[in-house]
Write a protein that holds these residues in place. Structure first.
Motif, PDB file in Angstrom:
ATOM      1  N   TYR A  98       0.790  -1.246   0.000  1.00 66.98           N
ATOM      2  CA  TYR A  98       0.000   0.000   0.000  1.00 66.98           C
ATOM      3  C   TYR A  98       0.815   1.285   0.000  1.00 66.98           C
ATOM      4  CZ  TYR A  98      -4.099  -2.857   0.857  1.00 66.98           C
ATOM      5  OH  TYR A  98      -5.100  -3.781   0.713  1.00 66.98           O
ATOM      6  N   VAL A 157      -6.897   4.793   0.936  1.00 66.58           N
ATOM      7  CA  VAL A 157      -7.166   3.709   1.882  1.00 66.58           C
ATOM      8  C   VAL A 157      -7.050   4.231   3.317  1.00 66.58           C
ATOM      9  CG1 VAL A 157      -6.291   1.499   2.780  1.00 66.58           C
ATOM     10  CG2 VAL A 157      -6.426   1.879   0.303  1.00 66.58           C
ATOM     11  N   ASN A 203     -10.252   6.829  -3.898  1.00 73.63           N
ATOM     12  CA  ASN A 203      -9.588   5.520  -3.994  1.00 73.63           C
ATOM     13  C   ASN A 203      -8.398   5.377  -3.039  1.00 73.63           C
ATOM     14  OD1 ASN A 203     -11.438   4.713  -5.938  1.00 73.63           O
ATOM     15  ND2 ASN A 203     -10.176   5.509  -7.610  1.00 73.63           N
ATOM     16  N   GLU A 217     -11.040   0.899   1.401  1.00 77.42           N
ATOM     17  CA  GLU A 217     -10.837   1.718   0.196  1.00 77.42           C
ATOM     18  C   GLU A 217     -11.983   2.710   0.097  1.00 77.42           C
ATOM     19  OE1 GLU A 217      -9.731   1.042  -4.477  1.00 77.42           O
ATOM     20  OE2 GLU A 217     -11.145  -0.328  -3.545  1.00 77.42           O
ATOM     21  N   TYR A 226     -17.514   2.696   0.356  1.00 73.35           N
ATOM     22  CA  TYR A 226     -16.203   2.130   0.699  1.00 73.35           C
ATOM     23  C   TYR A 226     -16.219   0.631   0.430  1.00 73.35           C
ATOM     24  CZ  TYR A 226     -18.352   0.107   4.864  1.00 73.35           C
ATOM     25  OH  TYR A 226     -19.143  -0.644   5.708  1.00 73.35           O
TER      26      TYR A 226
END
Length: 396
Positions: free
Chosen positions: A218, A334, A332, A394, A364
């Protein structure tokens, strides 16, 4: 040897103990006489049939823990040596992993002895005692631990004052003293820890899998906001994974030098990151004023915190915290929503998340979820022992 007292267990609770529920509660007992913590408890059903043996120690909602369902098993040093050896053997893969040198080697009731945890920091042990009752067994348990494992040095944290808080003291017990800082590794990343500097060491070992996931999957090219950042461990993992910038916000002034140190022990430049001492909710206001937004937001607050101006509790305020985060998360992006609050099941936590997004009129998707890692052994008969809940969300 400790005194032994027989307690009768109510009919409806007896079945739970037969199935392996480890926590002895006042509600389960027919009558609970006055006794010293540390006393051995022999549990029988209302027909005087033996159920289990344990000890009396007040901890959270319980009055003690079950140790064995074998009536003839003496609760002596040999019993605990076997318990510790079995637990340490379960962690053999961790002991064999050069990339990770800090992990939990004994997890309380998950490994058969509620009230005590043991963490391993590159050869040093940190024992955490959670009741006066278990602390009464200290000499027997310490001898058993030393029989089961060779340690460079041993430290302890006593977490059993009237409010369940940590008792300030010199935590060094025996052996050699650890360097300050002691540099441990986790998945190849360095972390500076201090074994004799208050209740916490500088890293929460239960978040290891979460840090690895942030690093591996991520972080690359992303901007990161780490709230309640403590020593910045999530940010160091993100920087290692190629994050373009991290912002670290924690109300405690000492988090600034501590976070800088975590970057430095990895030869990362702390000046390339933002590290500030500020109330997280105040920071959200500032971020909104300045139109700041982030690709990845980490929310891992303490269950309860009090500053001069505000109090925060997960039970009351997590939803609001999440709502504020949604407003400064890029499309988009996180949010890593995490809590160790025992009052939330995973389902309850997911409901809090659902309500927060509904209140912000945003969609989400849950892309990952985590509970405790493999070294934090839990048991199916005691769901509340698996306290960690982490959701990667997300934001649509």
């Amino acid at each position: 040897m400790m005194n032994e007292i027989t307690l009768k267990i109510k009919k409806k609770s007896a079945q739970e103990y037969i199935k392996g529920y480890p926590l002895i509660t006042k509600e389960a007992v027919v009558n609970f006489p006055e006794m010293e913590e540390g006393t051995i408890l022999r549990l029988t059903d209302e027909s005087n049939r033996f159920l289990a043996k344990g000890y009396h120690g007040n901890q959270n909602k319980g009055i003690g823990w079950i140790l064995t369902s074998n009536e003839s098993q003496p609760l002596d040093q040999a019993f605990f040596v076997t318990l510790f050896k079995e637990a340490f053997a379960k962690r053999q893969a961790f002991f064999n992993d050069d990339a990770t040198t800090a992990f939990r080697i004994f997890n309380g009731e998950g490994d058969g002895l509620g009230g005590l945890t043991i963490d391993y920091y590159d050869g040093f042990l940190v024992l955490q005692w959670y009741s006066h009752g278990i602390y009464k067994w200290k000499s027997v348990l310490l001898a058993a631990i030393k029989n089961a494992i060779d340690a460079r040095g041993i430290y302890e944290k006593r977490r059993f004052d009237a409010k369940g808080q940590y008792l300030e003291s010199d935590d060094f017990l025996e052996g050699e003293t650890a360097p300050e800082p002691l540099i441990v590794k986790e998945n190849g990343i360095n972390y500076a820890v201090y074994l004799n500097d208050g209740a916490m060491t500088g890293i929460f070992l239960d978040q290891r899998d979460v840090r690895k996931t942030i690093c591996d999957d991520y972080a690359a090219g992303r901007t990161v906001l780490n709230t309640f950042s403590y020593t910045g461990a999530f940010s160091v993992a993100a920087a290692f994974g190629g994050a373009s910038h991290t912002t670290n916000v924690d109300v405690a002034n000492r988090s600034i030098p501590k976070t800088r140190e975590q970057f430095l022990v990895n030869e990362l430049d702390p000046a390339a990151h933002t590290i500030m001492a500020e109330d997280v909710f105040q920071y959200f206001k500032y971020a909104n004023r300045k139109n700041l937004s982030f690709d990845l937001v980490v929310l891992d607050p303490p269950s309860f915190a009090r500053t001069k101006k505000t109090t925060f509790s997960v039970a009351k305020d997590y939803g609001k915290l999440l709502e504020e985060s949604i407003t400064i998360t890029n499309k988009n992006g996180v949010i890593v929503a995490s809590t160790n609050y025992a009052g939330y099941s995973m389902d309850k936590f997911k409901k809090v998340v659902q309500d927060a997004f509904a209140n912000q009129n945003r969609q989400y998707r849950i892309v990952e979820q985590f509970t405790l890692p493999a070294d934090f052994v839990t048991r199916d008969s005691f769901k509340e022992g698996n306290y960690l809940k982490v959701l990667f969300l997300e934001v649509k």
